[in-house]
Design an enzyme around this catalytic site. Structure first.
Site: not given
Length: 166
Positions: A13, A16, A18-20, A130
């Site tokens: 993401c 690095n 939140c999402r990933s 995001d």
């Protein structure tokens, strides 16, 4: 592309945090639940280095913990061209991340970068939003999407390992 050591997957993401890392935590846990049939190495990285060395966002950690995933030990890092040699698949959370990865890829390696949700049921070019600037509900929505797509990714990788000559 899968070796005897297993398939190596990098979740990507922007920052690095939140999402990933959420995707890394979910895929790692779901792979472990399936047992040793699927040898999988999972990591995550960001296209930008804003948060390098930082743990995941506390809201991401809280949402993950509520669902039984511990991502507290993960640390943000920036994706590098060498990741295309180290990983079989680099899964981007959105189209900007995917574009960045394809631009970074060494010659002949751009096909290793894919959109994460292209594995979701029905395959979609939808992106994982995001949640950084929103509230807790955004993190829950990201987790819903990640959990759904994680199982599809694992199914696809398991199928690939069963097919000889691939």
């Amino acid at each position: 592309a899968a070796s005897e050591a297993g398939t190596r997957v990098l979740m990507v993401c922007m920052g690095n945090i939140c999402r990933s890392p959420l995707a890394e935590g979910v895929i790692r846990a779901r792979a472990a639940q399936r047992g040793s049939r699927l040898k999988l190495v999972v990591d995550s990285a960001g296209t930008h280095s804003y948060h390098e060395g930082s743990p995941p966002d506390t809201r991401a950690q809280t949402a993950a913990q509520r669902r039984g995933y511990d991502i507290s030990s993960l640390r943000a890092r920036r994706v590098v061209a060498e990741d295309f040699e180290r990983f079989d698949l680099l899964l981007a959370m959105d189209l900007d991340n995917l574009e960045f990865l394809r631009a970074l890829a060494p010659p002949g390696r751009a096909d290793r970068a894919r959109l994460f949700l292209s594995f979701a049921d029905g395959g979609t070019d939808e992106t994982v939003p995001d949640p950084y600037y929103g509230g807790p509900a955004g993190f829950e929505r990201v987790l819903d999407m990640v959990e759904s797509a994680a199982d599809s990714v694992l199914d696809a990788l398991a199928d690939e390992r069963r097919e000889p000559g691939r």
